[in-house]
Design an enzyme around this catalytic site. Structure first.
Site, mmCIF file in Angstrom:
data_model
loop_
_atom_site.group_PDB
_atom_site.id
_atom_site.type_symbol
_atom_site.label_atom_id
_atom_site.label_comp_id
_atom_site.label_asym_id
_atom_site.label_seq_id
_atom_site.Cartn_x
_atom_site.Cartn_y
_atom_site.Cartn_z
ATOM 1 N N PRO A 53 0.823 -1.216 0.000
ATOM 2 C CA PRO A 53 0.000 0.000 0.000
ATOM 3 C C PRO A 53 0.858 1.267 0.000
ATOM 4 O O PRO A 53 1.823 1.374 0.743
ATOM 5 C CB PRO A 53 -0.798 -0.112 1.301
ATOM 6 C CG PRO A 53 -0.787 -1.560 1.640
ATOM 7 C CD PRO A 53 0.523 -2.091 1.127
ATOM 8 N N CYS A 54 0.497 2.213 -0.846
ATOM 9 C CA CYS A 54 1.280 3.453 -0.952
ATOM 10 C C CYS A 54 0.799 4.525 0.032
ATOM 11 O O CYS A 54 1.508 5.492 0.271
ATOM 12 C CB CYS A 54 1.235 3.991 -2.377
ATOM 13 S SG CYS A 54 -0.418 4.495 -2.903
ATOM 14 N N GLN A 55 -0.384 4.349 0.606
ATOM 15 C CA GLN A 55 -0.949 5.407 1.455
ATOM 16 C C GLN A 55 -0.027 5.836 2.593
ATOM 17 O O GLN A 55 0.018 7.023 2.915
ATOM 18 C CB GLN A 55 -2.304 4.976 2.040
ATOM 19 C CG GLN A 55 -3.391 4.773 1.025
ATOM 20 C CD GLN A 55 -3.440 3.340 0.517
ATOM 21 O OE1 GLN A 55 -2.452 2.625 0.536
ATOM 22 N NE2 GLN A 55 -4.601 2.929 0.044
ATOM 23 N N PHE A 57 3.017 6.354 2.553
ATOM 24 C CA PHE A 57 4.112 7.165 2.041
ATOM 25 C C PHE A 57 3.633 8.312 1.156
ATOM 26 O O PHE A 57 4.361 9.266 0.927
ATOM 27 C CB PHE A 57 5.079 6.278 1.242
ATOM 28 C CG PHE A 57 5.570 5.103 2.041
ATOM 29 C CD1 PHE A 57 6.599 5.241 2.951
ATOM 30 C CD2 PHE A 57 4.970 3.863 1.900
ATOM 31 C CE1 PHE A 57 7.045 4.168 3.698
ATOM 32 C CE2 PHE A 57 5.407 2.779 2.646
ATOM 33 C CZ PHE A 57 6.440 2.936 3.543
#
Length: 91
Positions: A53-55, A57
């Protein structure tokens, strides 16, 4: 092939798209809790394609990085790389 996805609906999608039997899709990668479990449950492979998951960062998220448990998925991928030593890695 090995796949891991926490969300039930997305595991169904993996099954539909790639033909992986639903019951063989790992539901929680953190349950691969030791190096010996990784060696037994993750097949040897030359190519590792992974994402997390990119959230944690992203500017669109809360930017807690590794303090957000979703951000620690990076380390789970690193554990598999260490144990299986694939030739090619894409994250």
């Amino acid at each position: 092939m090995f796949a891991s996805e926490l969300q039930q609906d997305l595991r169904k999608l993996y099954h539909l798209n790639y033909g992986i039997p639903y019951e063989e899709i790992n539901s929680d990668i953190t349950l691969l809790s030791s190096d010996s479990i990784i060696r037994r449950q993750v097949p040897d492979h030359d190519v590792l394609c992974a994402g997390f998951p990119c959230q944690p960062f992203s500017i669109s998220g809360k930017q807690k990085g590794f303090a957000d448990t979703r951000g620690t998925m990076f380390f789970e991928i690193c554990r598999i790389i260490k144990e299986k030593n694939p030739i090619f890695i894409t994250i």
